[in-house]
Design a protein around this motif. Structure first.
Motif, PDB file in Angstrom:
ATOM      1  N   CYS A 114       0.736  -1.053   0.137  1.00  0.00           N
ATOM      2  CA  CYS A 114       0.216   0.120  -0.038  1.00  0.00           C
ATOM      3  C   CYS A 114       0.914   1.341  -0.070  1.00  0.00           C
ATOM      4  O   CYS A 114       2.026   1.113   0.058  1.00  0.00           O
ATOM      5  CB  CYS A 114      -0.827  -0.030   1.227  1.00  0.00           C
ATOM      6  N   GLY A 115       0.372   2.311  -0.195  1.00  0.00           N
ATOM      7  CA  GLY A 115       0.844   3.714   0.102  1.00  0.00           C
ATOM      8  C   GLY A 115       0.319   4.160   1.431  1.00  0.00           C
ATOM      9  O   GLY A 115      -0.713   3.955   2.034  1.00  0.00           O
ATOM     10  N   ALA A 116       1.295   4.935   2.074  1.00  0.00           N
ATOM     11  CA  ALA A 116       0.845   5.569   3.495  1.00  0.00           C
ATOM     12  C   ALA A 116       0.667   6.954   3.414  1.00  0.00           C
ATOM     13  O   ALA A 116       1.257   7.776   2.816  1.00  0.00           O
ATOM     14  CB  ALA A 116       2.017   5.522   4.486  1.00  0.00           C
ATOM     15  N   SER A 198      -7.776   7.599  -8.707  1.00  0.00           N
ATOM     16  CA  SER A 198      -8.568   7.543  -7.256  1.00  0.00           C
ATOM     17  C   SER A 198      -7.622   7.442  -6.108  1.00  0.00           C
ATOM     18  O   SER A 198      -8.257   7.097  -5.161  1.00  0.00           O
ATOM     19  CB  SER A 198      -9.837   6.571  -7.193  1.00  0.00           C
ATOM     20  N   GLN A 199      -6.236   7.334  -6.435  1.00  0.00           N
ATOM     21  CA  GLN A 199      -5.467   7.582  -5.218  1.00  0.00           C
ATOM     22  C   GLN A 199      -4.714   8.768  -5.188  1.00  0.00           C
ATOM     23  O   GLN A 199      -3.751   9.096  -4.672  1.00  0.00           O
ATOM     24  CB  GLN A 199      -4.232   6.421  -5.346  1.00  0.00           C
ATOM     25  N   GLY A 200      -5.031   9.517  -5.953  1.00  0.00           N
ATOM     26  CA  GLY A 200      -4.606  11.057  -5.956  1.00  0.00           C
ATOM     27  C   GLY A 200      -3.436  11.289  -6.893  1.00  0.00           C
ATOM     28  O   GLY A 200      -2.787  12.210  -6.727  1.00  0.00           O
ATOM     29  N   LEU A 227      -3.407   3.410   1.523  1.00  0.00           N
ATOM     30  CA  LEU A 227      -4.265   3.416   0.160  1.00  0.00           C
ATOM     31  C   LEU A 227      -3.798   2.134  -0.435  1.00  0.00           C
ATOM     32  O   LEU A 227      -2.564   1.996  -0.726  1.00  0.00           O
ATOM     33  CB  LEU A 227      -3.827   4.709  -0.634  1.00  0.00           C
ATOM     34  N   GLU A 228      -4.727   1.270  -0.799  1.00  0.00           N
ATOM     35  CA  GLU A 228      -4.490   0.461  -1.796  1.00  0.00           C
ATOM     36  C   GLU A 228      -5.788  -0.025  -2.677  1.00  0.00           C
ATOM     37  O   GLU A 228      -6.648   0.763  -2.828  1.00  0.00           O
ATOM     38  CB  GLU A 228      -3.929  -0.904  -1.083  1.00  0.00           C
ATOM     39  N   MET A 229      -5.981  -1.278  -3.048  1.00  0.00           N
ATOM     40  CA  MET A 229      -6.984  -1.523  -4.163  1.00  0.00           C
ATOM     41  C   MET A 229      -7.888  -2.727  -3.994  1.00  0.00           C
ATOM     42  O   MET A 229      -8.648  -2.976  -4.813  1.00  0.00           O
ATOM     43  CB  MET A 229      -6.299  -1.669  -5.626  1.00  0.00           C
ATOM     44  N   GLU A 230      -7.921  -3.392  -3.006  1.00  0.00           N
ATOM     45  CA  GLU A 230      -8.784  -4.529  -2.712  1.00  0.00           C
ATOM     46  C   GLU A 230      -9.531  -4.724  -1.256  1.00  0.00           C
ATOM     47  O   GLU A 230     -10.624  -5.423  -1.361  1.00  0.00           O
ATOM     48  CB  GLU A 230      -7.926  -5.772  -2.829  1.00  0.00           C
ATOM     49  N   VAL A 253       3.554  -1.128   3.980  1.00  0.00           N
ATOM     50  CA  VAL A 253       3.571   0.229   3.321  1.00  0.00           C
ATOM     51  C   VAL A 253       5.031   0.278   2.542  1.00  0.00           C
ATOM     52  O   VAL A 253       6.025   0.457   3.122  1.00  0.00           O
ATOM     53  CB  VAL A 253       3.749   1.148   4.376  1.00  0.00           C
ATOM     54  N   LEU A 254       4.772   0.283   1.094  1.00  0.00           N
ATOM     55  CA  LEU A 254       5.964   0.352   0.353  1.00  0.00           C
ATOM     56  C   LEU A 254       6.062   1.838  -0.307  1.00  0.00           C
ATOM     57  O   LEU A 254       6.997   2.212  -1.073  1.00  0.00           O
ATOM     58  CB  LEU A 254       6.088  -0.474  -0.804  1.00  0.00           C
ATOM     59  N   ALA A 255       5.064   2.873  -0.220  1.00  0.00           N
ATOM     60  CA  ALA A 255       5.055   3.930  -0.961  1.00  0.00           C
ATOM     61  C   ALA A 255       4.649   4.975   0.190  1.00  0.00           C
ATOM     62  O   ALA A 255       3.484   4.931   0.741  1.00  0.00           O
ATOM     63  CB  ALA A 255       4.213   4.156  -1.887  1.00  0.00           C
TER      64      ALA A 255
END
Ligand code: R1P
Ligand code: URA
Length: 300
Positions: A114-116, A198-200, A227-230, A253-255
């Motif tokens: 995900c992104g943080a 939709s994640q900006g 923020l992720e997708m599932e 968290v990788l981003a």
């Protein structure tokens, strides 16, 4: 599997009882499922499984649509790892088609990346989706001829969808054991219907109207951390499963969406292994109405 004709347009299965997209049938899928985004992650975590029965290999089946199901045991409990790929529709296939071939109560944990957005989520931590997740959707009507005149919002945010508190706590405890207490936290996740708009994320090629999306998201739900997708799709289906599915998720968290930092590949793999074992242990140690019988699949 061999190609056979499909029957039942409402819920398609072939003459062997295999589902249309995942290709599995009764006896090949356990009622505890670890859902992961990539085949690489699934094969890596399958190294920690024991065979479903003594003297056999792990059950492995990849469908024509690329969904790989691996079934074995962890801590002597039957368990499947399923490659879910990315996005809401794929999460929907995995949950609905697995539910269709399994008897008894089920537990799903998603292990993703995900992104943080903000602390306590930070680069390299595992964030458990507790209390749950919201869904962010792009609203195509806002981009149509009347969208602006009507003042339609380009993105919509759902209310939080809860994760299973027992499974979430089990995952946090197992993750703290394997990653250390500072390596894991919990918080509200946001699942988006795109990695980009939709994640900006902003690009020049499309009119996405998402300059204020992350600020609007934090106004709507100030405690959103990832923020992720599932995840929201999995939690929504569990909530609507008439009590037959428990679900939770942990995301690495990788981003970092504030500093724009991205985690190195080697560290991601280390974390996938540790967090993956935490997910397997949480699934194995969670009590279920377990109707999964002897393994009778025909895998490798
Ligand atoms: C996007 O790069 C993908 O990474 C995240 C998102 O949810 C999306 O699926 O999770 P996975 O690493 O599990 O795929
Ligand atoms: N996956 C996502 O969906 N978003 C990110 O920022 C990183 C991984």
């Amino acid at each position: 599997p061999r190609k056979t004709d499909i029957s039942d347009a409402n819920f398609p299965v072939d003459s062997e009882g295999r589902t249309y997209h995942l290709g599995t049938r009764r006896g090949e899928v356990a009622n505890r499922i670890l859902s992961v985004g990539s085949e690489k992650r699934a094969l890596m975590l399958a190294e920690y499984l024991q065979p479903p029965a003594p003297g056999r290999g792990l059950f492995m089946l990849e469908s024509s649509r690329g969904f790989l199901t691996i079934t074995g045991r962890y801590l002597d409990v039957p368990l499947s790892i399923i490659v879910t790929h990315m996005g809401l529709a794929n999460a929907d296939f995995v949950v609905r088609e697995s539910r269709a071939v399994v008897d008894g109560e089920m537990a799903f944990i998603r292990l993703g990346t995900c992104g943080a957005l903000q602390p306590p989520a930070r680069l390299g931590s595992l964030v458990v989706a507790d209390p749950g997740a919201i869904l962010i959707r792009r609203n195509p009507d806002a981009f149509g001829p009347e969208g602006e005149a009507l003042g339609l919002p380009p993105y919509t945010f759902s209310q939080p969808i809860p994760s299973d508190p027992v499974l979430s706590l089990a995952l946090q405890l197992e993750a703290a054991r394997l990653l250390g207490p500072e390596g894991v936290c919990s918080g509200l996740n946001a699942t988006a219907d795109s990695f980009y708009c939709s994640q900006g994320r902003r690009t020049a090629w499309f009119d996405d109207r998402n300059e204020n999306l992350l600020a609007d998201l934090l106004t709507h739900q100030p405690s959103t951390v990832t923020l992720e997708m599932e995840t929201a799709q999995l939690l929504d289906l569990a909530r609507c499963s008439r009590g037959s599915i428990r679900a939770s998720a942990g995301v690495i968290v990788l981003a970092d969406r504030q500093s724009n930092d991205f985690l190195g590949a080697e560290r991601i793999e280390q974390l996938e292994r540790l967090a993956g074992q935490a997910c397997l242990a949480a699934l194995a140690r969670t009590q279920l109405e377990d109707a999964w019988g002897a393994h009778n699949g025909s895998g490798t």
